[in-house]
Design a protein around this motif. Structure first.
Motif, PDB file in Angstrom:
ATOM      1  N   VAL A  29       0.865  -1.169   0.000  1.00 51.07           N
ATOM      2  CA  VAL A  29       0.000   0.000   0.000  1.00 51.07           C
ATOM      3  C   VAL A  29       0.911   1.232   0.000  1.00 51.07           C
ATOM      4  CG1 VAL A  29      -1.697   1.291   1.350  1.00 51.07           C
ATOM      5  CG2 VAL A  29      -1.827  -1.215   1.242  1.00 51.07           C
ATOM      6  N   PHE A  48      -2.551   7.491  -4.075  1.00 51.29           N
ATOM      7  CA  PHE A  48      -2.697   6.319  -3.212  1.00 51.29           C
ATOM      8  C   PHE A  48      -2.847   5.084  -4.090  1.00 51.29           C
ATOM      9  CE2 PHE A  48      -5.617   3.311  -1.100  1.00 51.29           C
ATOM     10  CZ  PHE A  48      -4.934   3.079   0.092  1.00 51.29           C
ATOM     11  N   ALA A  63      -3.349   0.639  -3.752  1.00 50.78           N
ATOM     12  CA  ALA A  63      -3.495  -0.559  -2.931  1.00 50.78           C
ATOM     13  C   ALA A  63      -3.752  -1.743  -3.845  1.00 50.78           C
ATOM     14  CB  ALA A  63      -4.653  -0.389  -1.947  1.00 50.78           C
ATOM     15  N   ILE A 102      -6.141  -0.654  -6.917  1.00 54.54           N
ATOM     16  CA  ILE A 102      -6.993   0.519  -6.709  1.00 54.54           C
ATOM     17  C   ILE A 102      -6.061   1.720  -6.538  1.00 54.54           C
ATOM     18  CG2 ILE A 102      -8.642   1.616  -5.160  1.00 54.54           C
ATOM     19  CD1 ILE A 102      -9.771  -1.121  -4.502  1.00 54.54           C
ATOM     20  N   PRO A 146       0.982  -4.799   3.913  1.00 53.51           N
ATOM     21  CA  PRO A 146      -0.188  -5.332   4.621  1.00 53.51           C
ATOM     22  C   PRO A 146      -0.031  -6.790   5.017  1.00 53.51           C
ATOM     23  CG  PRO A 146      -0.691  -5.014   2.287  1.00 53.51           C
ATOM     24  CD  PRO A 146       0.684  -4.465   2.506  1.00 53.51           C
ATOM     25  N   GLU A 197      -1.779  -9.056   8.018  1.00 50.39           N
ATOM     26  CA  GLU A 197      -2.983  -9.625   7.410  1.00 50.39           C
ATOM     27  C   GLU A 197      -2.698 -10.732   6.400  1.00 50.39           C
ATOM     28  OE1 GLU A 197      -6.577  -8.777   7.789  1.00 50.39           O
ATOM     29  OE2 GLU A 197      -5.463  -8.517   9.650  1.00 50.39           O
ATOM     30  N   ARG A 206      -4.640 -11.594   3.042  1.00 51.96           N
ATOM     31  CA  ARG A 206      -6.042 -11.216   3.152  1.00 51.96           C
ATOM     32  C   ARG A 206      -6.323  -9.802   2.639  1.00 51.96           C
ATOM     33  NH1 ARG A 206      -9.323  -9.884   7.958  1.00 51.96           N
ATOM     34  NH2 ARG A 206     -11.470 -10.471   7.489  1.00 51.96           N
ATOM     35  N   PHE A 207      -5.344  -8.911   2.725  1.00 57.07           N
ATOM     36  CA  PHE A 207      -5.619  -7.517   2.386  1.00 57.07           C
ATOM     37  C   PHE A 207      -6.180  -7.365   0.977  1.00 57.07           C
ATOM     38  CE2 PHE A 207      -4.632  -3.449   0.499  1.00 57.07           C
ATOM     39  CZ  PHE A 207      -5.210  -2.592   1.400  1.00 57.07           C
ATOM     40  N   ARG A 257      -9.719  -8.365   0.714  1.00 57.95           N
ATOM     41  CA  ARG A 257     -10.610  -7.372   1.334  1.00 57.95           C
ATOM     42  C   ARG A 257     -10.767  -6.160   0.414  1.00 57.95           C
ATOM     43  NH1 ARG A 257     -13.945  -7.803   4.992  1.00 57.95           N
ATOM     44  NH2 ARG A 257     -13.244  -6.145   6.390  1.00 57.95           N
ATOM     45  N   SER A 258      -9.686  -5.792  -0.204  1.00 52.10           N
ATOM     46  CA  SER A 258      -9.698  -4.676  -1.147  1.00 52.10           C
ATOM     47  C   SER A 258     -10.645  -5.010  -2.314  1.00 52.10           C
ATOM     48  CB  SER A 258      -8.261  -4.474  -1.626  1.00 52.10           C
ATOM     49  OG  SER A 258      -8.175  -3.513  -2.605  1.00 52.10           O
ATOM     50  N   LEU A 314     -14.204  -4.677  -1.147  1.00 49.14           N
ATOM     51  CA  LEU A 314     -14.606  -3.262  -1.144  1.00 49.14           C
ATOM     52  C   LEU A 314     -15.022  -2.828  -2.546  1.00 49.14           C
ATOM     53  CD1 LEU A 314     -14.668  -0.339   0.153  1.00 49.14           C
ATOM     54  CD2 LEU A 314     -12.288  -0.154  -0.558  1.00 49.14           C
ATOM     55  N   GLN A 336     -18.362  -4.172  -3.459  1.00 53.17           N
ATOM     56  CA  GLN A 336     -19.443  -3.488  -2.749  1.00 53.17           C
ATOM     57  C   GLN A 336     -19.684  -2.100  -3.329  1.00 53.17           C
ATOM     58  OE1 GLN A 336     -21.485  -4.821  -0.227  1.00 53.17           O
ATOM     59  NE2 GLN A 336     -20.520  -6.626  -1.110  1.00 53.17           N
ATOM     60  N   MET A 337     -18.636  -1.432  -3.773  1.00 56.01           N
ATOM     61  CA  MET A 337     -18.805  -0.112  -4.403  1.00 56.01           C
ATOM     62  C   MET A 337     -19.584  -0.263  -5.708  1.00 56.01           C
ATOM     63  SD  MET A 337     -15.059   1.579  -3.582  1.00 56.01           S
ATOM     64  CE  MET A 337     -15.328   3.109  -4.476  1.00 56.01           C
ATOM     65  N   PRO A 359     -11.961   4.524  -9.135  1.00 58.92           N
ATOM     66  CA  PRO A 359     -10.777   5.353  -9.351  1.00 58.92           C
ATOM     67  C   PRO A 359      -9.716   4.566 -10.118  1.00 58.92           C
ATOM     68  CG  PRO A 359     -11.498   5.504  -7.061  1.00 58.92           C
ATOM     69  CD  PRO A 359     -12.332   4.434  -7.705  1.00 58.92           C
TER      70      PRO A 359
END
Lengths: 341, 341
Positions: A142, A170, A172, A180, A282, A286, A289-290, A293-294, A297, A300-301, A310
């Motif tokens: 990240v 940024f 990730a 992202i 990460p 984690e 897993r990171f 999870r990303s 997200l 879900q967006m 983005p």
């Protein structure tokens, strides 16, 4: 040249564009590693459709090099400050080769300490910021970066410009997906986009900037001719821009956006400031897993109705460019060839 | 009780307010260290005039504790992950005692590595964020923190709420001056400010939120009754809110803002998520110079016409409170006394 043309647009392979840009930069005073770093950055922006930081920037690089304002042959001096801290004196050269020179040490520290900071000073950054962070996400890390620029933004509630456009980028990782990534000026618009609007004679929405008298204007040329930009998001964007000054200049030992005087260097375009990168691993806490999870997200967006993530436009343009070549206008290509002399 | 009253406003010494709040929290299920951390935080917000995070929050803490949603006696488990990485499992308790428990190890790492990250998960954060970062600046350090919250913000370009109000707080030392501190929701307004506007029957400017049908509204109650907030600064604020989800939840191992279900706990108000802090020691590379540069920035912002620095109102209210006592309304004080039972 394998460039193919359709209605004023030329497409050429990425490697070919990169080679052309590198040759131009070397011819105008860059060493081979500096030219390579800048050419890769600039060709990447053009490939991804980020035109305000693509070949549009090359005349600015060339006039800056000609002015003697920046050292195109600077050799970055990397200092191992602490187990999580790397410092680079860019030697009055560009920030990208400074990042490249410090990257192996930075990565080793991130992998060991879980987080590390790279503080670059005495550097010029004239490019998009996302190419500096995206490669870290490609390696599962990240990354956050900020760079200050040159006075052209009126702090919210102030009367005069002080801050630069001061972008924040940024990146990730995202499982089974492109990283992202975002890269946002903390000004209401990026300076390059103002320049492009002025060149194309387009008016801007109100709220982007003020004229030389400090009055709101929708004329991009009035913003460029002694006017100034406004921060995005009123006092919040302004506070973030202030944070960028503190992190990219005060913390690195670089100049604030108002501290350099290039008046003795006509043609100089590149802000002489600093840049900060913070990189986190990460996997330290984690594991794998990171990125999952990303990805969750992101899904879900999309489920919430977001049609464009983005960075998504860049990836789409990139995919097209990989199939069909990088697009630029015939006028731009002619301009580049003239610079090659 | 030494409280003095003028036209409905009571003033009491900070220590007395803190003791009162601590007693309330202990009576309603917090252990002594948890109650102490929360009481200090809440009394500090009240002292500094940050009323949406002052005693206004106490009934929410109490109803949440009564609901069994949060463990007021949780003992944080601190893990030394790497030379720059500390992880805390808050054990389903509050984030502030988790930060307090990890702080000595975090500080040791920052002083050694130059940067360190604190990742808190399984935590509830119901408070202002600036009290978490300001103390680092008091010790000469630069601190950045993010916390995600609960679904109430529609991502820019989406149709449904997903993100929390997801604040970002930043603190940096400033020579011979209070630290430069900001704490901003990435939503157009903080949730607490919406609640206060609803309580006071005030209308909001447009652009803060939407009603249950997704239509723009200026009615704070419509935002609270099935509506949602919007991000600040359109797509840029939205991207920052997304970054907060990634850093505060995905990176820490905490819940995203939409992942917890408190429907079995009527009265629960506290988001069960995660928090990230990044702390940097500027003296590693810049010695004592950082705080002087920070001061120089502040002076230049004032010279540009800025009449109020981020955090300045809080310091002014704090100074008044130190002279005259912390202000709260008689109604609020009566409410607190009733909670003490």
């Amino acid at each position: 040249m394998s460039a193919s043309s359709t209605s004023g647009t030329v497409r050429m392979p990425f490697a070919e564009l990169q080679t052309l840009l590198q040759a131009i930069l070397e011819q105008h005073g860059c060493s081979e590693p500096v030219a390579a770093a800048l050419a890769f950055n600039c060709a990447s922006a053009q490939r991804d459709g980020a035109h305000s930081h693509g070949v549009f920037r090359i005349p600015g690089y060339v006039s800056t090099l000609a002015s003697g304002w920046v050292d195109g042959k600077a050799v970055p001096a990397v200092t191992d400050v602490a187990s999580g801290y790397v410092r680079v004196d860019a030697g009055g050269g560009f920030a990208q080769p400074a990042l490249a020179a410090a990257r192996p040490l930075l990565l080793a520290k991130v992998r060991s300490a879980g987080i590390a900071v790279l503080a670059i000073h005495n550097s010029h950054h004239f490019a998009a910021l996302w190419p500096d962070v995206e490669p870290f996400a490609d390696e599962g890390l990240v990354a956050l970066s900020v760079v200050n620029s040159m006075t052209c933004v009126v702090p919210h509630g102030a009367r005069q410009p002080l801050f630069g456009t001061n972008p924040i980028a940024f990146a990730a990782p995202c499982a089974e997906h492109d990283p992202i990534v975002f890269d946002m000026a903390t000004s209401a618009m990026a300076h390059g986009d103002i320049q492009i609007a002025a060149r194309e004679g387009r008016q801007l929405p109100l709220g982007m900037g003020v004229d030389a008298k400090g009055q709101p204007t929708s004329d991009p040329q009035a913003i460029l001719d002694g006017g100034a930009l406004l921060p995005f998001g009123d006092h919040k964007g302004s506070a973030l821009s202030m944070m960028v000054e503190l992190l990219a200049a005060a913390l690195t030992g670089g100049n604030f956006s108002w501290e350099f005087d290039w008046s003795a260097h006509p043609g100089a375009k590149t802000p002489w400031t600093g840049q900060l990168l913070i990189v986190i691993d990460p996997s330290k806490a984690e594991g794998e897993r990171f990125a999952q999870r990303s990805r969750h997200l992101l899904e879900q967006m999309q489920a919430a109705g977001l049609s464009r993530m983005p960075g998504e436009r860049r990836y789409r343009e990139r995919a097209t460019a990989e199939r069909e070549g990088v697009a630029l206008s015939e006028t731009e290509l002619q301009g580049l060839r003239q610079l090659l002399g």
